[in-house]
Motif scaffolding. Structure first.
Motif, PDB file in Angstrom:
ATOM      1  N   ILE A 144       0.630  -1.195   0.114  1.00 16.79           N
ATOM      2  CA  ILE A 144      -0.079  -0.232  -0.396  1.00 16.79           C
ATOM      3  C   ILE A 144       0.353   1.420   0.302  1.00 16.79           C
ATOM      4  O   ILE A 144       0.632   2.424  -0.351  1.00 16.79           O
ATOM      5  CB  ILE A 144      -1.251   0.626   0.779  1.00 16.79           C
ATOM      6  CG1 ILE A 144      -2.192  -1.113   1.085  1.00 16.79           C
ATOM      7  CG2 ILE A 144      -1.495   1.539   1.335  1.00 16.79           C
ATOM      8  CD1 ILE A 144      -3.048  -1.378   1.990  1.00 16.79           C
ATOM      9  N   ALA A 145       2.066   1.126   0.818  1.00 15.87           N
ATOM     10  CA  ALA A 145       2.734   2.804   0.898  1.00 15.87           C
ATOM     11  C   ALA A 145       3.274   2.386  -0.100  1.00 15.87           C
ATOM     12  O   ALA A 145       3.748   4.086  -0.917  1.00 15.87           O
ATOM     13  CB  ALA A 145       3.737   2.484   1.884  1.00 15.87           C
ATOM     14  N   LEU A 146       3.850   1.570  -1.100  1.00 14.11           N
ATOM     15  CA  LEU A 146       4.837   1.637  -2.081  1.00 14.11           C
ATOM     16  C   LEU A 146       3.683   2.298  -3.043  1.00 14.11           C
ATOM     17  O   LEU A 146       4.056   2.652  -4.480  1.00 14.11           O
ATOM     18  CB  LEU A 146       5.017   0.236  -2.445  1.00 14.11           C
ATOM     19  CG  LEU A 146       6.715   0.302  -1.381  1.00 14.11           C
ATOM     20  CD1 LEU A 146       7.244  -1.575  -1.795  1.00 14.11           C
ATOM     21  CD2 LEU A 146       8.406   1.308  -1.323  1.00 14.11           C
ATOM     22  N   ASN A 157       5.534  15.776  -5.394  1.00 11.48           N
ATOM     23  CA  ASN A 157       5.219  15.833  -3.380  1.00 11.48           C
ATOM     24  C   ASN A 157       5.979  15.946  -3.003  1.00 11.48           C
ATOM     25  O   ASN A 157       6.186  14.706  -2.311  1.00 11.48           O
ATOM     26  CB  ASN A 157       3.626  15.360  -2.831  1.00 11.48           C
ATOM     27  CG  ASN A 157       3.192  15.241  -1.471  1.00 11.48           C
ATOM     28  OD1 ASN A 157       3.872  15.971  -1.076  1.00 11.48           O
ATOM     29  ND2 ASN A 157       1.794  15.175  -1.725  1.00 11.48           N
ATOM     30  N   LEU A 158       6.824  16.293  -1.995  1.00  8.14           N
ATOM     31  CA  LEU A 158       7.945  15.747  -1.680  1.00  8.14           C
ATOM     32  C   LEU A 158       8.164  15.791  -0.614  1.00  8.14           C
ATOM     33  O   LEU A 158       8.508  14.019  -0.332  1.00  8.14           O
ATOM     34  CB  LEU A 158       9.240  16.809  -1.783  1.00  8.14           C
ATOM     35  CG  LEU A 158       9.994  17.394  -3.779  1.00  8.14           C
ATOM     36  CD1 LEU A 158      10.531  18.622  -3.121  1.00  8.14           C
ATOM     37  CD2 LEU A 158      10.701  15.904  -3.980  1.00  8.14           C
ATOM     38  N   SER A 159       7.797  15.835   0.287  1.00 15.45           N
ATOM     39  CA  SER A 159       6.869  15.504   1.840  1.00 15.45           C
ATOM     40  C   SER A 159       6.502  14.563   1.975  1.00 15.45           C
ATOM     41  O   SER A 159       6.969  13.430   2.722  1.00 15.45           O
ATOM     42  CB  SER A 159       6.209  16.744   2.363  1.00 15.45           C
ATOM     43  OG  SER A 159       5.175  16.927   1.736  1.00 15.45           O
ATOM     44  N   LYS A 160       5.179  13.989   0.800  1.00 15.98           N
ATOM     45  CA  LYS A 160       4.836  12.696   1.080  1.00 15.98           C
ATOM     46  C   LYS A 160       5.477  11.948   0.476  1.00 15.98           C
ATOM     47  O   LYS A 160       5.622  10.943   0.956  1.00 15.98           O
ATOM     48  CB  LYS A 160       3.721  12.948  -0.085  1.00 15.98           C
ATOM     49  CG  LYS A 160       2.487  11.891  -0.249  1.00 15.98           C
ATOM     50  CD  LYS A 160       1.940  11.249   0.734  1.00 15.98           C
ATOM     51  CE  LYS A 160       1.093  10.036   1.271  1.00 15.98           C
ATOM     52  NZ  LYS A 160      -0.048  10.266   2.287  1.00 15.98           N
ATOM     53  N   LEU A 164       6.436   8.042   2.703  1.00 18.41           N
ATOM     54  CA  LEU A 164       6.210   6.792   1.961  1.00 18.41           C
ATOM     55  C   LEU A 164       7.505   6.148   3.091  1.00 18.41           C
ATOM     56  O   LEU A 164       8.376   5.236   3.423  1.00 18.41           O
ATOM     57  CB  LEU A 164       5.262   7.158   1.292  1.00 18.41           C
ATOM     58  CG  LEU A 164       4.796   7.637   1.206  1.00 18.41           C
ATOM     59  CD1 LEU A 164       4.218   7.281  -0.503  1.00 18.41           C
ATOM     60  CD2 LEU A 164       3.649   6.277   1.858  1.00 18.41           C
ATOM     61  N   ALA A 165       8.721   6.834   2.521  1.00 14.91           N
ATOM     62  CA  ALA A 165      10.205   6.696   2.430  1.00 14.91           C
ATOM     63  C   ALA A 165      10.508   5.933   3.929  1.00 14.91           C
ATOM     64  O   ALA A 165      10.891   4.971   3.966  1.00 14.91           O
ATOM     65  CB  ALA A 165      11.076   7.187   1.052  1.00 14.91           C
ATOM     66  N   ALA A 166       9.670   6.777   5.063  1.00 15.67           N
ATOM     67  CA  ALA A 166      10.774   6.749   5.808  1.00 15.67           C
ATOM     68  C   ALA A 166      10.068   5.887   6.755  1.00 15.67           C
ATOM     69  O   ALA A 166      10.221   5.253   7.562  1.00 15.67           O
ATOM     70  CB  ALA A 166      10.026   8.377   6.931  1.00 15.67           C
ATOM     71  N   ARG A 167       8.840   5.908   6.613  1.00 15.46           N
ATOM     72  CA  ARG A 167       8.177   4.223   7.403  1.00 15.46           C
ATOM     73  C   ARG A 167       8.663   3.182   6.490  1.00 15.46           C
ATOM     74  O   ARG A 167       7.765   2.049   7.186  1.00 15.46           O
ATOM     75  CB  ARG A 167       5.910   4.543   6.356  1.00 15.46           C
ATOM     76  CG  ARG A 167       5.028   3.701   7.469  1.00 15.46           C
ATOM     77  CD  ARG A 167       4.063   4.592   6.613  1.00 15.46           C
ATOM     78  NE  ARG A 167       3.317   5.269   6.446  1.00 15.46           N
ATOM     79  CZ  ARG A 167       2.411   5.562   5.426  1.00 15.46           C
ATOM     80  NH1 ARG A 167       1.697   4.691   4.996  1.00 15.46           N
ATOM     81  NH2 ARG A 167       2.409   7.210   4.905  1.00 15.46           N
ATOM     82  N   GLN A 168       8.688   2.981   5.515  1.00 11.21           N
ATOM     83  CA  GLN A 168       9.534   1.926   4.903  1.00 11.21           C
ATOM     84  C   GLN A 168      10.685   1.764   5.531  1.00 11.21           C
ATOM     85  O   GLN A 168      12.242   1.201   4.733  1.00 11.21           O
ATOM     86  CB  GLN A 168       9.111   1.644   4.183  1.00 11.21           C
ATOM     87  CG  GLN A 168       7.501   1.518   3.619  1.00 11.21           C
ATOM     88  CD  GLN A 168       7.309   0.448   4.176  1.00 11.21           C
ATOM     89  OE1 GLN A 168       7.392  -0.467   4.857  1.00 11.21           O
ATOM     90  NE2 GLN A 168       5.764   0.621   4.692  1.00 11.21           N
ATOM     91  N   PRO A 173      15.592   0.861   3.122  1.00  4.64           N
ATOM     92  CA  PRO A 173      16.455   1.542   3.722  1.00  4.64           C
ATOM     93  C   PRO A 173      16.703   2.817   2.249  1.00  4.64           C
ATOM     94  O   PRO A 173      16.624   3.888   2.119  1.00  4.64           O
ATOM     95  CB  PRO A 173      17.178   1.298   4.393  1.00  4.64           C
ATOM     96  CG  PRO A 173      17.403  -0.011   3.844  1.00  4.64           C
ATOM     97  CD  PRO A 173      16.080  -0.458   4.173  1.00  4.64           C
ATOM     98  N   PHE A 174      17.045   1.658   1.114  1.00  4.48           N
ATOM     99  CA  PHE A 174      17.520   2.546  -0.098  1.00  4.48           C
ATOM    100  C   PHE A 174      16.284   3.668  -0.104  1.00  4.48           C
ATOM    101  O   PHE A 174      16.708   4.660  -1.560  1.00  4.48           O
ATOM    102  CB  PHE A 174      17.433   2.219  -0.896  1.00  4.48           C
ATOM    103  CG  PHE A 174      16.522   0.586  -1.612  1.00  4.48           C
ATOM    104  CD1 PHE A 174      15.182   0.659  -1.845  1.00  4.48           C
ATOM    105  CD2 PHE A 174      16.486  -0.681  -0.407  1.00  4.48           C
ATOM    106  CE1 PHE A 174      14.066  -0.065  -2.630  1.00  4.48           C
ATOM    107  CE2 PHE A 174      15.237  -1.248  -0.983  1.00  4.48           C
ATOM    108  CZ  PHE A 174      14.677  -1.311  -1.454  1.00  4.48           C
ATOM    109  N   LEU A 175      14.513   3.618   0.470  1.00  2.55           N
ATOM    110  CA  LEU A 175      13.795   4.537  -0.516  1.00  2.55           C
ATOM    111  C   LEU A 175      13.794   6.222  -0.116  1.00  2.55           C
ATOM    112  O   LEU A 175      13.674   6.844  -0.571  1.00  2.55           O
ATOM    113  CB  LEU A 175      12.361   3.730  -0.222  1.00  2.55           C
ATOM    114  CG  LEU A 175      11.468   2.734  -1.365  1.00  2.55           C
ATOM    115  CD1 LEU A 175      10.132   2.206   0.659  1.00  2.55           C
ATOM    116  CD2 LEU A 175      11.885   3.338  -1.839  1.00  2.55           C
TER     117      LEU A 175
END
Length: 238
Positions: A144-146, A157-160, A164-168, A173-175
């Motif tokens: 769902i996040a990806l 949308n850089l903040s989004k 999403l990357a931080a959540r995963q 970690p490469f996200l």
């Protein structure tokens, strides 16, 4: 036995793909990190991308013959099939991955990752086989996040994307590295890097500029066509 599909980012990986790994291979032949991607539908996106990429010198790709049919194969993958996504860590590959994931539905999806940031290109068939055996299955929450990354990328949308990357970050970690690299593209830092390399290269030889760029900025994963476009802009304005 469930059907198995392997989505490969580029033809180079297909050439070295292990013959003893069964399943249908599908090739992603895009460079979605470069050019406009915001569109209201897939048809609009394909039309826009075909027009943009046709401007590149040195590319023989027929978008509606070589690119779109592969995406259509992805859309047509049956539900509950096994889908293995062979993508590297850099921004170029990640943006393509985000789009491909957005096309998938209720399949069993795995990420097949290279052994290092140097990617699949340096791996032999045995090492690729090991990478396949170490594939990471995506949980529903991860998927769902990806899936949200692609629309966030389309709208800049850089903040989004970073959220999403931080959540995963624990699983992938490469996200976060890809998210930071994307921010650098949009804020002009990437162009400044190429400009600095160009200023230090005498004579202004593109091949040398490209080699230096790849050494300094592997997180972008840009090919020569993407760097050449920026290089040409600087050269023409001298």
């Amino acid at each position: 036995m469930s059907l198995s599909y392997h989505i490969l980012n580029g033809d180079m990986l297909r050439q070295q793909f292990p013959k003893n790994i069964s399943g249908e291979t599908i090739i992603c032949r895009e460079a979605l990190v470069d050019g406009e991607v915001n569109a209201g539908s897939l048809d609009e996106l394909f039309k826009s991308r075909a027009a943009y990429l046709s401007q590149y010198e040195g590319t023989n790709t027929d978008y509606y013959k070589d690119v779109v049919p592969e995406f259509q194969k992805i859309i047509n993958i049956p539900e509950h099939a096994e889908v293995n996504l062979w993508f590297e860590f850099d921004l170029f590959c990640q943006v393509n991955l985000w789009f491909v994931i957005s096309l998938l539905k209720n399949q069993h999806i795995n990420l097949v990752l290279p052994q290092s940031e140097q990617g699949f290109g340096i791996m032999n068939e045995k090492e690729l086989r090991v990478a396949f055996e170490c594939k990471k299955g995506l949980s529903q929450s991860q998927l769902i996040a990806l899936k949200e990354l692609w629309p966030a990328y389309q709208s800049n949308n850089l903040s989004k994307i970073e959220e999403l990357a931080a959540r995963q970050r624990n699983a992938f970690p490469f996200l976060l590295k890809a998210a930071k690299a994307n921010e650098r593209v949009l804020n002009g830092d990437l162009r400044n890097t190429i400009k600095q390399i160009l200023a230090q290269t005498n004579p202004a030889d593109f091949n040398e500029v490209f080699r230096q760029f790849c050494r300094q900025e592997p997180t972008f994963g840009f090919g020569d066509l993407q760097v050449k476009r920026i290089y040409d802009e600087f050269i023409s304005n001298r």
